[in-house]
Design a protein around this motif. Structure first.
Motif, mmCIF file in Angstrom:
data_model
loop_
_atom_site.group_PDB
_atom_site.id
_atom_site.type_symbol
_atom_site.label_atom_id
_atom_site.label_comp_id
_atom_site.label_asym_id
_atom_site.label_seq_id
_atom_site.Cartn_x
_atom_site.Cartn_y
_atom_site.Cartn_z
ATOM 1 N N ILE A 190 22.844 16.723 43.443
ATOM 2 C CA ILE A 190 21.842 15.556 43.201
ATOM 3 C C ILE A 190 20.602 16.019 44.223
ATOM 4 O O ILE A 190 20.957 16.868 45.315
ATOM 5 C CB ILE A 190 22.257 14.335 43.699
ATOM 6 N N ILE B 128 22.827 4.945 38.070
ATOM 7 C CA ILE B 128 24.140 4.831 39.022
ATOM 8 C C ILE B 128 24.256 3.437 39.357
ATOM 9 O O ILE B 128 23.118 2.716 39.481
ATOM 10 C CB ILE B 128 24.222 5.757 40.199
ATOM 11 N N ASP C 40 28.989 16.873 41.558
ATOM 12 C CA ASP C 40 27.723 16.833 41.121
ATOM 13 C C ASP C 40 26.573 17.378 41.882
ATOM 14 O O ASP C 40 26.857 17.036 43.171
ATOM 15 C CB ASP C 40 26.985 15.306 40.433
ATOM 16 N N VAL D 110 19.696 14.685 39.121
ATOM 17 C CA VAL D 110 20.973 15.819 39.211
ATOM 18 C C VAL D 110 20.325 17.053 38.611
ATOM 19 O O VAL D 110 19.538 16.913 37.741
ATOM 20 C CB VAL D 110 22.058 15.204 38.477
ATOM 21 N N LEU E 8 28.245 8.987 38.964
ATOM 22 C CA LEU E 8 28.313 10.342 39.564
ATOM 23 C C LEU E 8 29.867 10.552 39.729
ATOM 24 O O LEU E 8 30.638 10.026 39.783
ATOM 25 C CB LEU E 8 27.461 10.621 40.687
ATOM 26 N N GLN E 9 29.880 12.143 39.734
ATOM 27 C CA GLN E 9 31.201 12.488 40.095
ATOM 28 C C GLN E 9 31.342 13.574 41.143
ATOM 29 O O GLN E 9 30.234 14.073 41.238
ATOM 30 C CB GLN E 9 31.944 13.367 38.707
ATOM 31 N N VAL F 50 27.799 16.324 45.655
ATOM 32 C CA VAL F 50 28.546 15.181 45.886
ATOM 33 C C VAL F 50 29.673 15.549 46.076
ATOM 34 O O VAL F 50 30.545 16.124 45.313
ATOM 35 C CB VAL F 50 28.436 14.228 44.481
ATOM 36 N N LYS G 29 19.420 10.245 36.306
ATOM 37 C CA LYS G 29 20.868 9.423 36.156
ATOM 38 C C LYS G 29 20.719 8.022 36.798
ATOM 39 O O LYS G 29 20.468 8.013 37.846
ATOM 40 C CB LYS G 29 21.959 10.100 36.618
#
Length: 590
Positions: free
Chosen positions: A384, A362, A382, A348, A378-379, A99, A360
């Protein structure tokens, strides 16, 4: 004393030799026994069906693939994390992506539309007097005409009488000028010019069949009369389109309206010219919402001097989303997202160096081309899963971890475990039922409409099982027709309305694609998407019927695919007779 020392020495040497001879042998025996124990404890599993667990190598009883050694431990994993073998990851073509920042120049909103004539440039050729069309010089729609061209000749009793009045009044214009002027003005109202009027005066002869000339240049878009017709004053004869410019009319859904304004730059493309893009600007946004489609019309004016755009042609618009997301926002590929009801989930990798995954939830924002804006969850940085996400989700369910259809986790049994070498404690079949807190409240009448669509979906599924592409196309077309009959007014709740609007568009697109092809492989590819969206619909709204959600991990080139069924028995629509029973029940929706 010396004898005692000798005896002690002999005994010590004997003990040493005994240890060297027999002690080493004992160690080897112990080592051998330990190896045999380890070997006997080895379990074998299927890379595509992790629920299969055998004590010896062989073939998977579900898909027939070779069994592989099962991992002996999952130490160090958190409660909702799970691990896949490298072999399973490779076979399922699971791909991941990092990401990153979404501050991109290619954040486009895509719209579908159609080319129509520019109404501002169009003209209607009318008759300025009553009469009968003696000759019509326009042969067909699409014919080009020029200003001043003879279009038709008309016999008009009124015009005939008016010409006679002119000839009489011309002889009296010195004594009765007002009468002469009145008769002359009458002819001018009927669009006779000074030259024609002078010709009638000079010759003293009446023109029986009067000519009608084109007042504009353009292309005939519609013939409204035929030769021999009797027409009235002011009646339209022809519609004439000026195709130097055309309109592109695009549908914009309610939730997209805020992204558009006049003068926005637009890139327009069409399948007729696949490698070209045409520039235009937003010229008009309809202030009135179409209550049937829940869309407004966005209009783009396009230069068409090259005559590449034809009215009726389908086009696509890409509009730069200037309000997309800021520099601190992130976006992810649409292929990474699993969506069900109110929940959007991704998978993830907590540790990029290990084949360990975790679900996760989101919060999504706008759709930006092939990406989604991510508001929460998310950051940047990350990792995925961006491809093979359905297979990952299936593995999570089978291992009792949190998944798209199993929000709280817990083992989901598939029905194969009781007779495929599983523990006796696993022989009892269990199912995970839909969390009713996620279901939206809708009327029974809307559920009835949705059930009709679901029943036609089952007909389509059965046709794919039989590899009957013709019946598949027919069922898909019937499904689209049933979809068009759904009354949007039945959804008074805004949330339910918005969800259905999105799902209805995706279901219609997938079903239409199936109806338009006779290739069974292409139909099955579109059926995968149709199944996913319809599954979301029946989960959200319900149809008062038990539905089995089934999954085949080998469908779609080992990426995996779901389908819906009225019965628990697995009958695979993606392979038909080739692998009729490959798959398992993942969920029961009630």
């Amino acid at each position: 004393m010396k004898k005692n020392i000798v005896y002690i020495g002999i005994l010590s040497i004997g003990l040493l030799l005994g240890w060297l001879i027999f002690g080493n042998s004992t160690n080897k025996v112990t080592e051998h026994n330990q190896n045999e124990t380890v070997k006997s404890d080895q379990k074998w599993t299927c890379s595509m069906h992790p629920q299969i667990m055998k004590s010896e190598p062989g073939d998977c009883p579900i898909c027939g693939m070779d069994l592989i050694p099962a991992a002996t431990s999952a130490d160090g994993l958190l409660a909702d994390q799970f691990k896949l073998s490298e072999n399973a990851i490779a076979l399922a073509n699971i791909q991941t992506s990092i990401v990153g920042s979404s501050n991109q120049k290619n954040n486009f909103i895509r719209l579908s539309g159609k080319i129509v004539e520019n109404e501002e440039s169009n003209a209607v050729q009318v008759s300025y007097f009553s009469g009968r069309i003696e000759n019509l010089n326009v042969s067909f729609t699409g014919e080009k005409i020029n200003k001043g061209q003879l279009l038709a000749t008309i016999y008009s009793p009124e015009l005939y009488a008016a010409q006679q009045e002119l000839i009489t009044a011309a002889n009296l214009k010195e004594t009765q000028p007002k009468l002469y002027d009145a008769v002359k003005n009458k002819l001018k109202i009927w669009k006779l010019n000074e030259k024609q009027i002078s010709q009638i005066e000079t010759s003293g002869k009446v023109i029986e069949n009067f000519p009608v000339y084109a007042t504009v240049s353009g292309t005939v878009s519609e013939k409204l009369v035929a030769q021999g017709d009797y027409i009235k004053q002011g009646q339209p004869l022809l519609k004439i389109a000026k195709l130097n410019t055309v309109w592109g009319n695009f549908d914009v859904y309610e939730n997209q309206i805020k992204n558009f304004k006049k003068e926005q730059q637009v890139l327009v493309s069409t399948n007729a010219y696949a490698n070209e893009e045409f520039n235009g600007k937003v010229d008009f946004i309809d202030p009135v919402l179409n209550t049937k489609t829940r869309t407004v019309t966005l209009r783009v004016v396009l230069n068409n001097k090259s005559k590449k755009f034809k009215p009726g042609m389908f086009v696509e618009a890409k509009i730069i989303n200037k309000t997309a997301i800021n520099n601190n926002g992130i976006s992810i590929p649409a292929s990474a997202v699993l969506w069900t009801g109110k929940r959007s989930v991704v998978y993830v990798k907590p540790d990029t160096s290990k084949p360990v995954f975790e679900m996760k939830e989101i919060v999504l924002g706008k759709k930006l081309g092939d990406n989604y804006e991510v508001l929460e969850g998310l950051q940047n940085g990350d990792e995925i899963v961006s491809n093979g996400v359905f297979t990952i989700d299936a593995a999570a369910q089978l291992q009792g971890k949190k998944s798209m259809m199993n929000k709280k986790g817990g083992k989901v049994m598939t029905g194969h475990e009781g007779h495929l070498g599983m523990d006796n404690n696993s022989s009892k079949k269990e199912t995970v039922h839909l969390n009713m807190n996620e279901r939206l409240k809708v009327s029974a009448k809307f559920q009835k409409h949705l059930k009709v669509i679901y029943n036609e979906y089952i007909n389509l599924k059965n046709a794919l099982v039989k590899e009957d592409s013709k019946s598949s196309s027919t069922s898909a077309l019937t499904l689209v027709n049933n979809l068009n009959k759904v009354d949007m007014k039945l959804l008074s709740d805004k949330k339910a309305h918005n969800h259905w609007m999105k799902l209805e568009r995706e279901i219609k697109s997938s079903a239409s694609s199936i109806s338009e092809t006779s290739a069974i492989k292409a139909q099955r590819d579109h059926f995968k998407h149709l199944s996913t969206h319809l599954m979301n619909a029946v989960q959200l709204f319900g149809i008062n019927e038990k539905i089995y959600v089934e999954f085949c991990p080998m469908a779609d080139n080992n990426k995996g695919a779901f389908w819906l069924s009225k019965e628990e028995k697995v009958i695979n629509p993606y392979f038909g007779e080739a692998m009729l029973t490959c798959g398992e029940v993942k969920q029961v929706i009630e």
